[in-house]
Design a protein around this motif. Structure first.
Motif, PDB file in Angstrom:
ATOM      1  N   GLY A  29       0.866  -1.209   0.072  1.00  0.00           N
ATOM      2  CA  GLY A  29      -0.080   0.051   0.067  1.00  0.00           C
ATOM      3  C   GLY A  29       0.606   1.117  -0.139  1.00  0.00           C
ATOM      4  O   GLY A  29       0.353   2.294   0.157  1.00  0.00           O
ATOM      5  N   PHE A  30       2.205   1.109  -0.009  1.00  0.00           N
ATOM      6  CA  PHE A  30       3.092   2.119  -0.087  1.00  0.00           C
ATOM      7  C   PHE A  30       3.041   3.014   1.148  1.00  0.00           C
ATOM      8  O   PHE A  30       3.501   4.254   1.153  1.00  0.00           O
ATOM      9  N   GLU A  31       2.380   2.511   2.321  1.00  0.00           N
ATOM     10  CA  GLU A  31       2.228   3.312   3.448  1.00  0.00           C
ATOM     11  C   GLU A  31       3.696   3.376   4.051  1.00  0.00           C
ATOM     12  O   GLU A  31       3.808   4.371   5.307  1.00  0.00           O
ATOM     13  N   ALA A  32       5.037   2.850   3.844  1.00  0.00           N
ATOM     14  CA  ALA A  32       5.982   3.046   4.307  1.00  0.00           C
ATOM     15  C   ALA A  32       6.361   4.736   3.891  1.00  0.00           C
ATOM     16  O   ALA A  32       7.528   5.152   4.443  1.00  0.00           O
ATOM     17  N   GLY A  33       5.827   5.155   2.968  1.00  0.00           N
ATOM     18  CA  GLY A  33       6.029   6.449   2.468  1.00  0.00           C
ATOM     19  C   GLY A  33       7.109   6.731   1.370  1.00  0.00           C
ATOM     20  O   GLY A  33       7.398   7.733   1.094  1.00  0.00           O
ATOM     21  N   THR A  76      -6.398   6.225  -2.810  1.00  0.00           N
ATOM     22  CA  THR A  76      -7.640   5.624  -2.432  1.00  0.00           C
ATOM     23  C   THR A  76      -7.915   5.168  -0.924  1.00  0.00           C
ATOM     24  O   THR A  76      -8.845   5.111  -0.543  1.00  0.00           O
ATOM     25  N   GLU A  77      -6.718   4.902  -0.207  1.00  0.00           N
ATOM     26  CA  GLU A  77      -6.743   4.394   0.992  1.00  0.00           C
ATOM     27  C   GLU A  77      -5.370   4.598   1.784  1.00  0.00           C
ATOM     28  O   GLU A  77      -4.490   4.606   0.971  1.00  0.00           O
ATOM     29  N   GLY A  78      -5.485   4.955   2.980  1.00  0.00           N
ATOM     30  CA  GLY A  78      -4.260   5.350   3.724  1.00  0.00           C
ATOM     31  C   GLY A  78      -3.887   6.652   3.205  1.00  0.00           C
ATOM     32  O   GLY A  78      -4.427   7.477   2.842  1.00  0.00           O
ATOM     33  N   SER A  79      -2.417   6.903   3.500  1.00  0.00           N
ATOM     34  CA  SER A  79      -2.038   8.129   3.059  1.00  0.00           C
ATOM     35  C   SER A  79      -1.043   8.372   2.167  1.00  0.00           C
ATOM     36  O   SER A  79      -0.902   9.679   1.565  1.00  0.00           O
ATOM     37  N   TYR A  80      -0.683   7.198   1.474  1.00  0.00           N
ATOM     38  CA  TYR A  80       0.336   7.151   0.113  1.00  0.00           C
ATOM     39  C   TYR A  80      -0.237   6.474  -0.929  1.00  0.00           C
ATOM     40  O   TYR A  80      -1.081   5.417  -0.757  1.00  0.00           O
ATOM     41  N   ALA A  81       0.231   6.690  -2.044  1.00  0.00           N
ATOM     42  CA  ALA A  81       0.215   5.884  -3.331  1.00  0.00           C
ATOM     43  C   ALA A  81       1.343   6.112  -4.073  1.00  0.00           C
ATOM     44  O   ALA A  81       2.086   6.985  -3.875  1.00  0.00           O
TER      45      ALA A  81
END
Length: 236
Positions: A29-33, A76-81
């Motif tokens: 989800g690329f949530e590691a930034g 679309t979801e979380g903070s990152y894409a």
């Protein structure tokens, strides 16, 4: 905990063979930034010639501000894409990939993600840009998972908001149990600088269901027999 064990036991007894689902990707989800866990290949000079980059807004694509998609779209979801542009030099391929290890025995395998795309008005593409999702075993192509093209004929511009895709890849991966495979997302640019456009992906998942090998099934059977014996003793 006892209720959970009982549910697992009941499922196993009804199905005959237990299976175990696992997410194979890291940072899907690329949530590691950032692109941690992923490899990036292709040009990346910024602006409308940007390879995949992780960010919190559509402006991360580096090619925004043109109608009808304006500032493009947020995650679309979380903070990152992950975003890239669909413009640049002819023959360029922007790509990110990740290599995973498949279970020895695969029961099911599904790849899912969300994607979005937009192109600016006032520009005409004679040749479509291509988005592809592919599986590789080393350098050898296993097969194409998904393919889409984006056109801007007439220069009206376009915008495709976040769309969820889910593809059963079990047929592609049969025979590759226990091996490493690479999932690659790529965008191909056939013409140079024909207009601002952007693309995005988010919520990537590579889910595989593992079927235990015979030795594990034997241990499972012993465990089931032991639980059944324990219940009989308690009733007695």
């Amino acid at each position: 905990m006892m209720k959970f064990k009982a549910a697992v036991l009941a499922t196993a007894l009804l199905s005959g063979v237990p299976t175990f689902a696992a997410e194979l990707l890291t940072n899907g989800g690329f949530e590691a930034g950032n692109l941690s866990g992923w490899s990036r290949t292709g040009p990346h000079s910024g602006g409308c010639n940007s390879n995949y980059t992780v960010g919190t807004t559509g402006s991360t694509s580096g090619c925004t501000g043109f109608g009808p998609y304006n500032s493009f779209t947020n995650p679309t979801e979380g903070s990152y894409a992950a975003y890239n542009s669909l413009d640049g030099s002819a023959g360029s391929t922007y790509a990110i990939s990740q290599t995973v290890l498949l279970p020895n025995a695969i029961g099911d395998a599904t790849i899912s993600w969300s994607d979005a795309a937009g192109g600016g008005a006032g520009w005409n593409w004679a040749q479509p840009r291509t988005f592809s999702v592919d599986l590789f075993n080393g350098a050898a192509l296993i097969g194409n998972v998904y393919n889409a093209t984006f056109t801007n004929n007439g220069g009206a511009g376009f915008f495709q908001n976040w769309t969820v895709r889910s593809i059963d890849v079990m047929s592609l991966l049969s025979g590759f149990g226990g091996q490493s495979v690479t999932l690659r997302f790529s965008n191909f640019i056939p013409q140079t600088s024909t207009g601002p456009a952007s693309f995005a992906i988010d919520n990537v998942s590579f889910d595989a269901t593992a079927v235990p090998e015979p030795a594990m099934l034997g241990l499972f059977g012993l465990g089931v027999a032991g639980l059944a014996g324990l219940r009989r003793r308690k009733r007695a």
